[in-house]
Design a protein around this motif. Structure first.
Motif, short mmCIF file in Angstrom:
data_model
loop_
_atom_site.label_atom_id
_atom_site.label_comp_id
_atom_site.label_asym_id
_atom_site.label_seq_id
_atom_site.Cartn_x
_atom_site.Cartn_y
_atom_site.Cartn_z
N ALA A 31 0.82 -1.21 0.00
CA ALA A 31 0.00 0.00 0.00
C ALA A 31 0.86 1.26 0.00
O ALA A 31 0.53 2.24 -0.68
N LEU A 32 1.96 1.24 0.75
CA LEU A 32 2.81 2.44 0.85
C LEU A 32 3.44 2.81 -0.49
O LEU A 32 3.26 3.93 -0.97
N PRO A 33 4.19 1.90 -1.14
CA PRO A 33 4.77 2.29 -2.44
C PRO A 33 3.71 2.54 -3.52
O PRO A 33 3.91 3.39 -4.39
N PHE A 34 2.60 1.84 -3.44
CA PHE A 34 1.55 2.03 -4.44
C PHE A 34 0.96 3.44 -4.35
O PHE A 34 0.79 4.13 -5.37
N THR A 35 0.65 3.89 -3.13
CA THR A 35 0.09 5.23 -2.97
C THR A 35 1.11 6.31 -3.33
O THR A 35 0.75 7.35 -3.88
N LEU A 36 2.38 6.07 -3.02
CA LEU A 36 3.42 7.03 -3.42
C LEU A 36 3.50 7.13 -4.95
O LEU A 36 3.75 8.20 -5.49
N LEU A 40 1.19 11.60 -7.45
CA LEU A 40 1.42 12.69 -8.40
C LEU A 40 0.43 12.66 -9.56
O LEU A 40 -0.13 13.71 -9.92
N PRO A 41 0.15 11.49 -10.18
CA PRO A 41 -0.90 11.48 -11.21
C PRO A 41 -2.26 11.91 -10.69
O PRO A 41 -3.02 12.58 -11.40
N VAL A 42 -2.58 11.54 -9.45
CA VAL A 42 -3.87 11.95 -8.89
C VAL A 42 -3.93 13.46 -8.72
O VAL A 42 -4.93 14.11 -9.06
N VAL A 43 -2.85 14.06 -8.21
CA VAL A 43 -2.82 15.52 -8.04
C VAL A 43 -2.92 16.22 -9.39
O VAL A 43 -3.62 17.24 -9.53
N ALA A 44 -2.23 15.67 -10.40
CA ALA A 44 -2.31 16.27 -11.74
C ALA A 44 -3.72 16.16 -12.30
O ALA A 44 -4.22 17.10 -12.94
N ALA A 188 0.27 17.27 -2.79
CA ALA A 188 0.69 15.87 -2.97
C ALA A 188 0.82 15.16 -1.62
O ALA A 188 0.43 13.99 -1.49
N MET A 189 1.35 15.84 -0.62
CA MET A 189 1.49 15.23 0.71
C MET A 189 0.11 14.93 1.31
O MET A 189 -0.10 13.87 1.91
N ILE A 190 -0.81 15.87 1.15
CA ILE A 190 -2.16 15.65 1.69
C ILE A 190 -2.84 14.48 0.98
O ILE A 190 -3.45 13.61 1.62
N TRP A 191 -2.72 14.46 -0.35
CA TRP A 191 -3.36 13.38 -1.10
C TRP A 191 -2.72 12.03 -0.80
O TRP A 191 -3.42 11.01 -0.74
N TRP A 192 -1.39 12.00 -0.60
CA TRP A 192 -0.75 10.73 -0.26
C TRP A 192 -1.27 10.22 1.08
O TRP A 192 -1.57 9.03 1.22
N GLY A 198 -6.89 5.75 3.40
CA GLY A 198 -8.09 5.12 2.85
C GLY A 198 -7.85 3.70 2.39
O GLY A 198 -8.66 2.80 2.65
N LEU A 199 -6.71 3.46 1.71
CA LEU A 199 -6.40 2.11 1.23
C LEU A 199 -6.13 1.17 2.40
O LEU A 199 -6.56 0.01 2.38
#
Length: 254
Positions: A31-36, A40-44, A188-192, A198-199
């Protein structure tokens, strides 16, 4: 006392011992590497899709018509509050003898993009309304056709530098977008954090529900076996010769 210390050490060894890695354990570790990776694509994507239009400064003006029918647009002086282009005023002719033909108002707009932080600001086309004498209702400035005489008159006034500086600047920077790198990092930090939390919660909930279902199925199977029934289909196996498989469903019965 020595016995108590030994029990404590045994408990430490038990809880610190390596546990069998299950599929759920691997998912939680991934979950950790996946969300990292997807932050960035989510923020974009949020920067492109989430926008909040914000009105800027409003500027008014009037239309006058030459004797040959040509429509001329003129802007009010922003520093002269006595000038008005209300439809009830300015009927007649201006200082150059042109007949009053209507009025208009333009508003500069920009879009705040991103969430929860504004990561960029994009300049939007001018918005406003046009009120021409003889027209039954006000016209939407953005909806005017490119060959509409009112739009051509306003564009001519902007090109001839007769428009206020705020209108000229907005018209020239329609496609400009201002980026804020620091806000990108903060967003990006907030979304991560949101994605990882959530995951993780979703995986824990899924593991809990799956475990409960598996335990319920196992409990039902044990209960059926005690009654001499097939744990899969419930077929009565009592009185039959011993067999590893149920004669009804063919599944393992013991």
């Amino acid at each position: 006392m020595l016995r108590a210390i030994r029990q404590k050490l045994d408990a430490i060894d038990y809880y610190s011992a390596d546990r069998e890695r299950t599929g759920w354990t691997r998912l939680r570790e991934a979950a950790l590497p996946f969300t990292l990776l997807i932050t960035l694509p989510v923020v974009a994507l949020i920067n492109l899709t989430v926008q909040q239009p914000v009105d800027g400064q409003e500027v008014t003006g009037a239309f006058h018509r030459n004797d040959d029918g040509t429509l001329i647009a003129s802007f009010d002086d922003l520093e002269d509050n006595s000038t008005s282009t209300d439809a009830s005023m300015n009927y007649g002719r201006d200082d150059e003898g042109r007949r009053y033909a209507g009025n208009f108002s333009l508003t500069t707009q920009h879009a705040d993009r991103g969430w929860p932080l504004v990561t960029s600001i994009q300049q939007l086309p001018l918005a406003g309304s046009v009120n021409l004498i003889g027209s039954s209702s006000r016209l939407n400035f953005r909806a005017l056709a490119a060959d509409h005489h009112a739009l051509q008159a306003i564009n001519a006034a902007i090109e001839d530098a007769r428009a206020p500086a705020v209108i000229r600047a907005a018209d020239q920077s329609v496609h400009e977008t201002s980026q804020f790198p620091i806000r990108w990092v903060g967003s990006a930090m907030i979304w991560w954090a949101l994605l990882y939390l959530g995951l993780s919660v979703a995986l824990i909930a899924a593991e809990f529900i799956t475990t409960r279902i598996q335990r319920r199925i196992a409990f039902r199977a044990r209960h059926l076996r005690k009654q001499g029934l097939c744990p899969t289909c419930g077929y009565d196996l009592r009185g039959l010769e011993f067999s590893e498989r149920c004669p009804e469903c063919g599944d393992l019965s013991w």
